[in-house]
Design a protein around this motif. Sequence first.
Motif, PDB file in Angstrom:
ATOM      1  N   ILE A   1     -38.260 -25.814  33.650  1.00 26.18           N
ATOM      2  CA  ILE A   1     -37.975 -25.073  32.421  1.00 26.18           C
ATOM      3  C   ILE A   1     -39.159 -25.177  31.473  1.00 26.18           C
ATOM      4  CG2 ILE A   1     -36.731 -27.068  31.452  1.00 26.18           C
ATOM      5  CD1 ILE A   1     -35.006 -25.005  29.888  1.00 26.18           C
TER       6      ILE A   1
ATOM      7  N   ILE B   1     -36.969 -21.414  34.867  1.00 23.65           N
ATOM      8  CA  ILE B   1     -36.193 -21.077  33.668  1.00 23.65           C
ATOM      9  C   ILE B   1     -37.159 -20.845  32.520  1.00 23.65           C
ATOM     10  CG2 ILE B   1     -34.400 -21.836  32.064  1.00 23.65           C
ATOM     11  CD1 ILE B   1     -33.486 -23.840  34.235  1.00 23.65           C
TER      12      ILE B   1
ATOM     13  N   VAL C   1     -27.381 -17.240  28.524  1.00 27.22           N
ATOM     14  CA  VAL C   1     -28.251 -17.413  29.685  1.00 27.22           C
ATOM     15  C   VAL C   1     -28.212 -16.115  30.474  1.00 27.22           C
ATOM     16  CG1 VAL C   1     -28.770 -18.774  31.737  1.00 27.22           C
ATOM     17  CG2 VAL C   1     -27.611 -19.857  29.794  1.00 27.22           C
TER      18      VAL C   1
ATOM     19  N   THR D   1     -32.979 -18.409  28.860  1.00 28.02           N
ATOM     20  CA  THR D   1     -32.111 -18.795  27.753  1.00 28.02           C
ATOM     21  C   THR D   1     -32.507 -18.032  26.499  1.00 28.02           C
ATOM     22  OG1 THR D   1     -33.511 -20.667  27.080  1.00 28.02           O
ATOM     23  CG2 THR D   1     -31.776 -21.098  28.699  1.00 28.02           C
TER      24      THR D   1
ATOM     25  N   ALA E   1     -27.989 -23.392  31.278  1.00 30.26           N
ATOM     26  CA  ALA E   1     -28.947 -22.970  32.301  1.00 30.26           C
ATOM     27  C   ALA E   1     -29.230 -24.099  33.289  1.00 30.26           C
ATOM     28  CB  ALA E   1     -30.238 -22.497  31.652  1.00 30.26           C
TER      29      ALA E   1
ATOM     30  N   LEU F   1     -33.762 -17.743  35.510  1.00 31.94           N
ATOM     31  CA  LEU F   1     -32.810 -17.873  34.409  1.00 31.94           C
ATOM     32  C   LEU F   1     -33.581 -17.773  33.105  1.00 31.94           C
ATOM     33  CD1 LEU F   1     -30.960 -21.035  35.788  1.00 31.94           C
ATOM     34  CD2 LEU F   1     -29.963 -18.749  35.697  1.00 31.94           C
TER      35      LEU F   1
END
Length: 442
Positions: free
Chosen positions: A220, A253, A296, A281, A122, A279
């Motif tokens: 993230i 993310i 992902v 994960t 990612a 994104l």
Amino acid sequence: MAASTAPVANNLEAFFMPFTANRQFKKNPRLLAKAKGIHYWTPEGRKVIDGTAGLWCVNAGHGREEIKQAIAAQLEEMDYAPTFQMGHPKAFELAARHAAMLPGDLDHAFYCNSGSEAVDSALKIALAYQRARGEGTRTRLIGRERGYHGVGFGGISVGGMANNRKFFAAQLPGVDHLPHTHLPAKNAFSRGLPEHGAELADELERIVALHDASTIAAVIVEPCAGSTGYLPPPKGYLQRLREICTKHGILLIFDEVITGFGRLGAGFAAEYFGVIPDLMTVAKGISNATVPMGGVFVRKHVYEGLMTGPENAIELFHGYTYSAHPLACAAASAVLDIYKNDGLFQRAAELSPYWEDGVHSLKSVSGVTDIRNLGLAAGIDMEGKPGAVGARGYATFVKAFELGLMVRQTADTLAMSPPLIVEKNQIDEIIDIVGKAIKQAA
């Protein structure tokens, strides 16, 4: 002389165990030899409740025949196929199924083999996207204190758990961190989402002012931080992060390795919170841990942003030998059938209030300083022993195992996340054992 491949006498010495005090463990091992439903059995035949769904991953319970049959059928048909300039049908079928169940326009899937690989993938996708759209100066990545994003160098760089970082000097440059959201002075014993702390998302504005948005590729976060002791986000926090990222052209993310596939009573935390990351994960529950797999999930604009240049040019110079492994795809597809046919996401939602009442009944146990819950998961903080951080947590973890329950321990915090097939009487048993373990280990 050729090396011998003959079996040797079984012992504990040769296996270098991960995330384990090897010498301590090998003096008093805790071995698991069999699993079914929500239980493990030791080699001696002692039954142990799996209070953690393995490592947050066996969401549908152990030993599901449907998954066994799917893996066996795929193995009979084809054991392996590469996905570099080649493909096999089950990879495309699985991606289409995942895209159909994802919220918003998360409609593309890149597969790998673990959560750690998913995070590094990612981060690379985010960097490649920013470069492809002419924003090559956006190389900075923002993580969060107390975050866990696997064990790759990318993951430990954006992660925020000190022990996972301090032994390994070589980390990605240009990484910064948001503050964590654990505010026990204001939010102790929260039921569900904590009331206080949404303003901590505004720290991203400070980081943007410090570095300039033109240098930042992605942020993230785990929607619910897991490995640090299960920290649900404050009300409005994730929504505010989304707003700031959108404002400054920063990709968001979500690391849903733990929250993905039903843990919160919805397919994904993005769906639960109504916040769509760029994104996502995933791993763990994607295959019910039967065959290692991660992935992902990518929003349309990110995928299309990479589909530039000549048609014969490789858009992303990244991948793994076992990306979309046929056995993993077969397992993951069978798992989706189970989630749907058994209604496990809805089941988790319906059981969550009962789980919440159960874990919060431990508030009166001596030494318990905080309890947090969301969905079918919870974290319990205990008062530590002076000068011995983690000693009480470890002693409680061992005592629980002796009493017939497997829990997770981080420092002086216990975490629990039973399979989504758990019954109410089994929740009662889990809570009873945890209470006894905390008292007896004090």
